[in-house]
Design an enzyme around this catalytic site. Structure first.
Site, PDB file in Angstrom:
ATOM      1  N   HIS A   1      80.638  50.220   6.281  1.00  0.00           N
ATOM      2  CA  HIS A   1      79.302  50.808   5.965  1.00  0.00           C
ATOM      3  C   HIS A   1      78.003  49.673   6.472  1.00  0.00           C
ATOM      4  CE1 HIS A   1      75.908  53.386   4.781  1.00  0.00           C
ATOM      5  NE2 HIS A   1      76.485  53.781   3.891  1.00  0.00           N
TER       6      HIS A   1
ATOM      7  N   HIS B   1      86.933  69.138   8.261  1.00  0.00           N
ATOM      8  CA  HIS B   1      86.534  67.982   7.286  1.00  0.00           C
ATOM      9  C   HIS B   1      85.945  68.286   6.152  1.00  0.00           C
ATOM     10  CE1 HIS B   1      85.892  63.711   6.598  1.00  0.00           C
ATOM     11  NE2 HIS B   1      86.932  63.825   7.855  1.00  0.00           N
TER      12      HIS B   1
ATOM     13  N   ASP C   1      81.386  69.171  10.637  1.00  0.00           N
ATOM     14  CA  ASP C   1      81.629  68.632   9.522  1.00  0.00           C
ATOM     15  C   ASP C   1      81.291  69.611   8.154  1.00  0.00           C
ATOM     16  OD1 ASP C   1      81.370  66.640   7.204  1.00  0.00           O
ATOM     17  OD2 ASP C   1      80.330  65.213   8.423  1.00  0.00           O
TER      18      ASP C   1
ATOM     19  N   GLY D   1      76.208  60.293   4.101  1.00  0.00           N
ATOM     20  CA  GLY D   1      76.467  59.810   5.545  1.00  0.00           C
ATOM     21  C   GLY D   1      76.828  61.357   6.455  1.00  0.00           C
ATOM     22  N   HIS D   2      76.544  62.360   5.689  1.00  0.00           N
ATOM     23  CA  HIS D   2      76.866  63.798   6.062  1.00  0.00           C
ATOM     24  C   HIS D   2      75.957  64.743   5.851  1.00  0.00           C
ATOM     25  CE1 HIS D   2      81.235  62.677   6.299  1.00  0.00           C
ATOM     26  NE2 HIS D   2      80.984  61.936   5.124  1.00  0.00           N
TER      27      HIS D   2
ATOM     28  N   ASP E   1      89.348  57.181   7.374  1.00  0.00           N
ATOM     29  CA  ASP E   1      89.727  58.553   7.225  1.00  0.00           C
ATOM     30  C   ASP E   1      89.582  59.385   8.737  1.00  0.00           C
ATOM     31  OD1 ASP E   1      87.041  58.655   7.050  1.00  0.00           O
ATOM     32  OD2 ASP E   1      86.902  60.605   5.730  1.00  0.00           O
ATOM     33  N   HIS E   2      89.284  58.490   9.642  1.00  0.00           N
ATOM     34  CA  HIS E   2      89.350  58.967  11.049  1.00  0.00           C
ATOM     35  C   HIS E   2      90.246  58.011  11.846  1.00  0.00           C
ATOM     36  CE1 HIS E   2      86.430  62.192  10.918  1.00  0.00           C
ATOM     37  NE2 HIS E   2      86.163  61.654   9.670  1.00  0.00           N
TER      38      HIS E   2
HETATM   39 ZN   LIG Z   1      83.051  59.113   8.399  1.00  0.00          ZN
END
Ligand SMILES: [Zn+2]
Length: 529
Positions: A211, A366, A172, A343-344, A55-56
């Protein structure tokens, strides 16, 4: 994809893809809309990639198709992932490798890169200095204090920029609704160990192909429990090969085997790592659930879904879990064991960062609208004036002038669909609407033969129906509705096939709506006798 503009030059930060939902059948991926920069491709100084997630980076090959030599700036692993992807698109990119702590210029943009921790290694935040001010873009990040790779988010760097004065902060928003702190990757080790200790036969692990940290955990567990590991699936094999070669993935010698070797090995000595944790129908895991894969799932096999559950994918994932359990597998996932951490950054971490960055203006990014809004609320609680926190959707233009950020316009930001080999193009929204209507109500074709001399049909119209669920009685009613419409229209004679087709479609649509409250996709065809 975020585009920064200064002195007539453009800097792009990230260029990702969205994945289709169930309401977007037949779509492979969804691209950002390049139309607002299409006639300014020569003004682009560079694309900065913050990390290697789809997604980046997934949209980069499509942007490079429009201008091949746009320099791509990123860290070692991110560039390795994007080059492998570009190679599949037969594009040789211009790469500029950077490390955290470095500064470099791209036209009028003075860039500085800071380490951030995320669910993929080698992520960076980017600070952009121009005469208009200092912008800090976090990319995706969290603040894991015990990361597997010991690479912490550079909070001292964030604080230093805070002292210098951050004029605009893009941060983010994914986990802004989640209170507290995201737990450390280390915390899931016991749950993974428990799976390895108790699994009587094969272990099949499904995760994102990027991952690296999670797959490292599985590899470590396999080594501890004396099992061999095989990777399955093109993207998994490719990415893990790259990560190992570059030293981001540590694999003990002799641990990896080819999946074909499993036939000669005992079931309690093997681990298979594959993609498909989001229920993607073509991925290995879904094919195993449908018994379409060479690995035949059976009684005693354990399947570990070591990943998040992305909103919108729930139905597909549960379909796969149902399929696997039907064949006798024990499926372990984040719903029944602690086998995943996000991851956020959660709200606690975001507040922490606001307090050390002390931004003048905030642009939460995001995330979906609710995430952006929650993130904005956090910024306001830490003292950022409400009018300096901008919650905006894709396509909105924000100007930073004299330290004040303001919404000043809007550019096109449609979803651009990729269907197979076709990218975007006119009518893709309509095509999608047709697909949804087809899947709901089926299709009916009306066929008529017109004698252009008399203006009459040479025989009664015929209907061809697909997926339109009614017994055949409907044909009588439909025929009558068309006859009535023809009689009403036939005061003057109709010699034009197209006009007749319109009458067919309109009268049948009206009748279907009245009779069944649903309308299939209706196609009328009139041929000359
Ligand atoms: Zn990411």
């Amino acid at each position: 994809m975020t585009v920064f503009e200064h002195k007539g030059k453009l800097l792009i930060v990230d260029c990702g893809v969205l994945f289709p939902e169930e309401t977007q059948p037949g779509i492979n991926v969804i691209l950002p809309d390049f139309s607002s920069i299409r006639d300014r491709l020569q003004d682009i100084e560079a694309i900065v990639l913050t990390h290697g997630h789809e997604d980046h980076i997934g949209g980069v090959p499509y942007l490079l198709r429009e201008r091949k030599d746009i320099p791509i700036i990123g860290t070692e692993l991110t560039l390795a992932f994007i080059s492998a992807k570009l190679e599949e698109h037969r594009i040789t990119p211009r790469l500029i490798e950077i490390e955290e702590g470095q500064r470099r210029k791209a036209g009028p943009f003075d860039l500085e890169f800071l380490a951030v921790n995320h669910s993929i290694p080698d992520g960076v935040a980017v600070a952009i200095r121009t005469e208009a001010g200092l912008v800090l873009v976090t990319g995706d990040f969290k603040m894991d204090q015990f990361p597997l790779d010991k690479r912490l988010t550079d909070l001292p760097g964030f604080a230093r920029l805070g002292e210098e004065g951050v004029d605009l902060f893009l941060t983010d928003s994914t986990n802004a609704e989640v209170p507290g702190f995201t737990v450390t990757e280390e915390d899931i080790r016991p749950a993974i160990d428990a799976v390895f200790r108790t699994a009587p036969r094969r272990i099949i692990v499904s995760s994102f192909a990027s991952h690296v940290h999670r797959i490292q955990q599985v590899i470590d567990a396999a080594a501890r429990h004396n099992r061999k590991v095989a990777f399955v699936g093109r993207s998994m094999v490719r990415n893990m090969g790259i990560a190992e070669k570059l030293g981001f993935l540590q694999v003990p010698k002799g641990l990896l085997v080819d999946v074909k070797a499993f036939d000669r090995m005992k079931d309690d000595k093997v681990v298979l790592i594959c993609t498909g944790s989001q229920g993607e129908p073509m991925a290995a895991l879904a094919r195993m659930a449908n018994r379409e894969h060479t690995i035949k799932i059976g009684e005693g096999d354990t399947v570990l879904l070591a990943s998040s559950l992305i909103p919108g994918n729930e139905n597909s994932i549960y379909r796969v879990i149902n399929g696997l359990t039907r064949w006798g597998a024990n499926v372990v996932h984040k719903g029944n064991a602690k086998v995943h951490v996000s991851g956020h950054a959660s709200a606690g971490e975001l507040v922490y960062v606001y307090n050390i960055v002390k931004p003048k203006n905030v642009l939460p990014y995001h995330g979906e609208w609710r995430h952006l809004k929650s993130n904005a609320d956090l910024a306001i609680r830490t003292g950022v004036p409400e009018e300096q926190v901008l919650v905006v959707e894709d396509g909105v233009v924000v100007d930073l002038v004299d330290g004040v950020a303001k919404v000043t316009g809007r550019v096109a930001a449609e979803l651009v669909f990729v269907h197979g080999m076709t990218v975007g193009g006119g009518g893709s929204e309509e095509a999608l609407a047709d697909r949804v209507q087809l899947s709901n109500d089926g299709a009916v074709t009306i066929l008529g033969i017109l004698d252009t001399r008399t203006g009459l049909l040479t025989e009664p119209v015929e209907f061809i129906a697909r997926g339109f669920v009614q017994d055949n009685e409907w044909i009588q009613g439909a025929t009558k509705s068309i006859d009535d419409a023809l009689r009403a229209a036939n005061k003057v004679k109709i010699v034009n096939g197209a006009e007749l087709e319109d009458i067919f479609t309109q009268s049948l649509t009206r009748w279907m709506q009245r009779k069944y409250r649903r309308i299939p996709v209706i196609t009328s065809v009139v041929v000359d006798a």
